[in-house]
Design an enzyme around this catalytic site. Sequence first.
Site, PDB file in Angstrom:
ATOM      1  CG  ASP A 150      -2.145   0.699   0.977  1.00 24.79           C
ATOM      2  OD1 ASP A 150      -2.239   1.771   0.248  1.00 24.79           O
ATOM      3  OD2 ASP A 150      -3.268   0.325   1.716  1.00 24.79           O
ATOM      4  CD  GLU A 153      -6.385   5.672   2.962  1.00 24.15           C
ATOM      5  OE1 GLU A 153      -5.370   5.169   3.629  1.00 24.15           O
ATOM      6  OE2 GLU A 153      -6.427   6.155   1.881  1.00 24.15           O
TER       7      GLU A 153
END
Length: 820
Positions: free
Chosen positions: A322, A522
């Site tokens: 990621d 997020e």
Amino acid sequence: MKRILPALLVLWVIGSAGCDRADNVREPGRAHASLWPAARGGDPIDRDIEKRISELMSQMSVEEKVAQTIQGDINSLTPQDVRTYRLGSVLNGGNSAPNRDVKAPASEWLKLADAFYDASMDTTGGRLAIPVLWGTDAVHGHNNIVGATVFPHNIGLGAMRNPELIRRIGEVTATETIVTGQNWTFAPTLAVVRDDRWGRTYEGYSENPEVTASYAGQMVEGIQGSVGTDDFLGKGKLIASAKHFLGDGGTLNGKDQGDNVSSEEHLRDIHAAGYLEAVPAGVQTIMASFNTWQGVKMHGNRSLLQTILKDRMGFNGFVVGDWNGHGQVDGCTVTSCAPAFNAGLDMFMAPDSWKDLYENTVRQVESGEISEARLDDAVRRILRVKFRAGLFEKGRPSDQPGAGDFAMLGSDDHRAVARQAVRESMVLLKNNGGLLPLAPSSTILVAGDGANNLEKQTGGWTLSWQGTGNLRSDFPNGETIWEGLRTAVSAAGGTAVLSEDGTYSIRPDVAIVVFGENPYAEFVGDRENLDYDVPESDGLAILQKLKADGIPTVSVFVSGRPLWVNPELNASDSFVAVWLPGSEGGGVADVLLARADGSVRSDFSGKLSYSWPRTAVQTPLNTGDANYDPLFAYGFGLTYSDQSDLGLLPEESGILASADGNGVWFDDGEFAPAYELQTSGAVSVGRVDREAQEDSRQLTWTGSGSAWVTSDATDYTRESNGDMVIQLDYRIDSAPAGSVELVAGCGDTCEGRVDLMTLFQDSQPGEWYQLSVPLNCLAERGADMSRLVSPFGLRASEAFTVSISRIALEANTGNAICPN
């Protein structure tokens, strides 16, 4: 719900009787193969493809091999960089787009895809032609593209309990993504969310692993096609990526990128449930998670990436990282990370760090820190996926079937699929007196800031990372909730009136109030509690006024998670959770309104895939917990045939008055708990007014000195990696006569500074301004983000006066600067 056991788990249950159990005393963060199901997962190894890979690799240098393992972001590299360095992949991150324009037309995306492909296939000077992969976060439709179909976020899809529709959504997403030339989507998200304070709650289908397991394989097959058929990775199909492996939905206190302290059995049975379906379905890539498990970062956890995923579960695709996640592994930085690669990470996601990482990785292979065998394994996996996907044969992105067919973006057929998903995802929580469905011939007042607001309706990961900055015109093929209601009511001879603040001149028969959370993504969405606290939405005030006027009210609540809304429930006759429904607001009208003859047009079928809290502090809250006592249980959802009224609910949230918690350090004249202002040198502090009495502080320098916002040492690494900014609302009262610096630090040996003198000198005295400086700007200048004691300070050398009304940590919306 019928119990669903993941396919691999069934195999393990049947065949594990003779397996040795792990030792009773286990090393934290280390998984044990004997506890996990064994299988040969996904697409079988093809000898012809392996032969082609071997032939190609025999011609590749170390540099060319390493290049295949590096993925850079399109905002930080060009097609010429791909041509020069032979990179294996590019991505567009949340705020990345052609020409740095997140509203770029679809044609520009396809044009850039061709440019990257052409660069990767350039054989000038004896280079090898290896097609580049372009990864994109098409997580609820092709959501980065203006005009594309935007589906409900996964939390809404989980409420549908419809695996067949999930497959169709995957198919539509693949079709629309092919139009603009990308060949890889970072989806599906298979997080099983166990604490709704997590800012990514809406990306998970459910708190229940059974729902996630029932969807995982269907979504993968919708995107990729079915293993063993001609459809697999064929025409109109993409490469899928199951994410985030493993345990991202179970971190302590719901903290994004935090620590999952679950037992190994819990990790397997809860958090791995989706992967136990996705791997047999042939998912080609799996993305490593930011989180740790029992203190070990997933990007560096060999026992899970290699031993469990690849060796035990038989995953033969490749593992991608990621966003600079490898840099969080012990012993690593974003530009150097042999430990992650040696642990089983096959491709680094190195958006802005790709060049130095490439050079360091080459050196690490040459020195033996990374073995050639490990490098060859990673490259073989990456090439295997590229060959399986037919990238060597399909040609330029624009030459592939469906590419450039821009009419497919938001086509009528695709929108119909999304509209069905909206209808099936809505959950009816309250319907006192059988108020719903509404007669469309009525006079209906439609109020609330969410009624005519596609930005709010679509949520995060829509056109931009946070889903903010979007206008109605950015959704040419979409429909707001208001627009859908207006169309249906008008067609039935009724009257629909839009009034965001709920005022009216003609008394309505009923009011629909649409309100809820504003977009986030997020960790920006991480919360300390589950209290619905969006005062600017003002839904409660509107509901209470209408209730006082004796007007029946229907609440339509837009949110990315269940929240404590008892006051809003009490002020509503009917209450509907629509989650983040995407671009097709007309689906809401389909369910709320009856037919002209009074019969039900579309009944509610959605059921909660997350438990709804009784108080704002009732979290974690999951079905099966001891003493499970939610307000609305997992699986709850009324239909029009249900005859039940909800009584008045307690309105005590359970939050202690001293509880703090967000990224606001100073606002309304006060510093947040645990933060204080300290000064040194020739600096004095006073109080001034901006919008209210003494809601701002005035700092006056008569000579050299500093003013600091201080707290205990705090780790801001994830916020810095996530492009968060320090946002300052300021007014220059007396321009600086000398230098002025914004400073963040943890002491004399740990300090980052940016020069604000010119900016402040150019600011008009008496006018209020807003300044945003990225945390990573200060990190690049020397601030150690892992242990900041002062996240914000001002240092001046001479006379200077500034007033400050707010200091906060916010998402970067594109207007941040990093002064020299």
